[in-house]
Design an enzyme around this catalytic site. Structure first.
Site, short mmCIF file in Angstrom:
data_model
loop_
_atom_site.label_atom_id
_atom_site.label_comp_id
_atom_site.label_asym_id
_atom_site.label_seq_id
_atom_site.Cartn_x
_atom_site.Cartn_y
_atom_site.Cartn_z
N PHE A 1 18.87 86.88 -14.23
CA PHE A 1 19.80 86.62 -13.13
C PHE A 1 20.36 85.22 -13.31
CE2 PHE A 1 21.15 85.08 -9.02
CZ PHE A 1 21.90 86.14 -8.55
N ASP B 1 18.20 78.35 -18.17
CA ASP B 1 18.56 78.41 -16.75
C ASP B 1 17.30 78.12 -15.94
OD1 ASP B 1 19.07 79.09 -14.13
OD2 ASP B 1 20.22 80.90 -14.62
N LYS C 1 19.05 75.26 -6.84
CA LYS C 1 18.06 75.57 -5.80
C LYS C 1 17.25 74.37 -5.28
CE LYS C 1 17.82 80.51 -6.14
NZ LYS C 1 18.26 81.24 -7.33
C1 LIG Z 1 19.53 81.72 -7.82
C2 LIG Z 1 19.77 81.67 -9.27
C3 LIG Z 1 21.06 81.45 -9.78
C4 LIG Z 1 22.28 81.39 -8.91
O1 LIG Z 1 22.25 80.30 -8.05
P1 LIG Z 1 23.27 80.25 -6.80
O2 LIG Z 1 23.04 78.89 -6.21
O3 LIG Z 1 22.88 81.37 -5.90
O4 LIG Z 1 24.64 80.42 -7.33
C5 LIG Z 1 21.20 81.32 -11.16
N1 LIG Z 1 20.13 81.40 -11.97
C6 LIG Z 1 18.89 81.61 -11.51
C7 LIG Z 1 17.75 81.66 -12.46
C8 LIG Z 1 18.67 81.77 -10.15
O5 LIG Z 1 17.43 82.01 -9.69
#
Ligand SMILES: *Cc1c(COP(=O)(O)O)cnc(C)c1O
Length: 413
Positions: A138, A223, A256
């Site tokens: 994700f 990420d 986050k």
């Molecule tokens: C939540 C998340 C995103 C997206 O972040 P947003 O602030 O919702 O755009 C991208 N990568 C990972 C691994 C995430 O958990």
């Protein structure tokens, strides 16, 4: 408050005004303090999700409140025609915590998706456009980040997406190595997959990703939007020797937990070669590095460091994991630190999360059979073990509710 239509009132107002993308929330929250939030009827909940791994210092932490209050009353927003102290200090602090090499730099944005969009633009500047991602990944909901995201149900309604992205099967090192070729700009992956159910890659996987990308001159993008900033019991998940296996990434994305509740994303280019891929004028954002938001992020990083929170995450996470593993209701516990996947013996994660809410705990049914726990990093062992002790009763009441619903359905048909 005793009005039985009270819930229905705000829920129908919500539906009348907000786009239906999130469904209708089950509670209207009015206050937060420490690891707790309160709804509009005065009911208190232990927040074991923290706004999806965001409220790293819990709710209304004085360090964030002070930093934001002072900054907004001094200099709230400027644009990137100008620099501000909080922006520079936060970037500096991040680079030192990341142990990033000489020449590394930070681009600030407002969310995880945007952090990944910037990473994607960096990868395009290699002159190649193939991106290798992992099934279950994700990476966000904007068009570029969405193309990187694995779940077909998220992507299909918005096709055509950004071309050139392939998803290799989870945990298959050979498939990963085979997919990375001379056309590959980058491998982009989460060190621990969050939305897929808090899944760790098998041993050797990150090493393979690093070797395969280095061999063809492609970038390795990690990420860490969910795993970064102390969440796994290390400042960043890739710094955990068991998760990161000592690999050094080319790009790390964050969001986050970084702002502790203020919206901020960050894309970090490791070393001057990667930094040099984006030239002046090739990327930007009006709010990038906004003084208030970076002041909040700086307060988060300083507080985590000063109070030894990252070490505490590791201890409390281990205690919670051991206690959870001792329950008959729990088949397995995945993840690291305070990002935990609780695999339920009898599944029904959605019903269990609903029963937990009734019992005063906020948890997330991340898959059909698994709960995700991502509490504030400052949560105490005692607070978290309270939930572990309550879990068998919660599971039992979820099963009773499911049986009642089933009986009602059978009676109706
Ligand atoms: C939540 C998340 C995103 C997206 O972040 P947003 O602030 O919702 O755009 C991208 N990568 C990972 C691994 C995430 O958990």
């Amino acid at each position: 408050m005793s009005d039985p239509d009270h819930h229905a009132d705000w829920q129908s107002e919500y539906r009348g005004a907000l786009m239906p993308v999130f469904g209708t929330p089950q509670r209207l929250l009015v206050k937060g303090e420490g690891c707790h939030v309160w709804d509009e009827t005065g009911t208190r909940y232990l927040d074991l999700l923290s706004g999806i791994a965001v409220n790293s210092l819990g709710h209304a932490h004085p360090a964030i409140v002070e930093a934001v209050t002072e900054q907004i009353s001094t200099l709230g927003h400027i644009s990137n025609f100008f620099a501000s102290r909080p922006q520079i200090e936060t970037a500096d602090t991040l680079l030192s915590l990341l142990k990033a090499p000489e020449g590394s730099t930070v681009f600030f944005s407002n969310s995880g998706a945007e952090a990944n969009e910037a990473a994607l633009k960096i990868t395009r500047r290699t002159g190649r456009s193939k991106i290798v991602c992992v099934e279950g990944s994700f990476h966000g909901r904007t068009m570029g980040a969405l193309a990187l995201t694995s779940k077909a149900a998220y992507r299909a309604p918005f096709e055509p997406g950004v071309p050139g992205v392939v998803h290799v099967p989870f945990g298959d090192e050979a498939a990963l190595r085979a997919a990375v070729d001379a056309d590959t700009a980058a491998v982009i992956l989460e060190p621990v997959q969050g939305e897929a159910g808090v899944r760790r890659h098998p041993t050797g996987y990150l090493t393979a990703a690093r070797e395969a990308t280095s061999a063809v001159g492609a970038l390795l993008v990690l990420d860490e939007v969910q795993t970064g900033v102390g969440r796994t019991g290390h400042w960043f998940a890739f710094q955990d020797p068991e998760i990161g296996e000592g690999v050094s990434p080319d790009v790390v994305t964050l969001a986050k937990g970084l702002g502790g509740g203020m919206p901020i994303g960050a894309t970090v280019a490791f070393g001057s070669a990667v930094t040099g891929l984006l030239q002046a004028g090739q990327h930007g954002s009006t709010f990038s590095g906004n003084p208030v938001v970076t002041a909040a992020a700086h307060a988060v990083l300083k507080t985590l460091a000063a109070e030894g929170v990252v070490e505490q995450v590791s201890q409390v996470g281990t205690a919670a994991r051991n206690a959870l593993r001792g329950l008959a209701e729990v088949a397995d516990v995945t993840g690291a630190g305070l990002l935990l996947g609780v695999e339920l013996t009898d599944g029904r994660a959605k019903e269990v999360a609903a029963a937990a809410l009734e019992a005063g705990y906020i948890v997330n049914p991340v898959t059909a059979s698994r709960l995700r726990l991502a509490p504030p990093l400052i949560i105490t062992e005692e607070e978290l073990l309270g939930f572990v002790r309550a879990l068998p009763g919660i599971v039992a009441s979820a099963h009773r509710a499911a049986l009642t619903a089933q009986a009602a359905e059978e009676g109706a048909s």
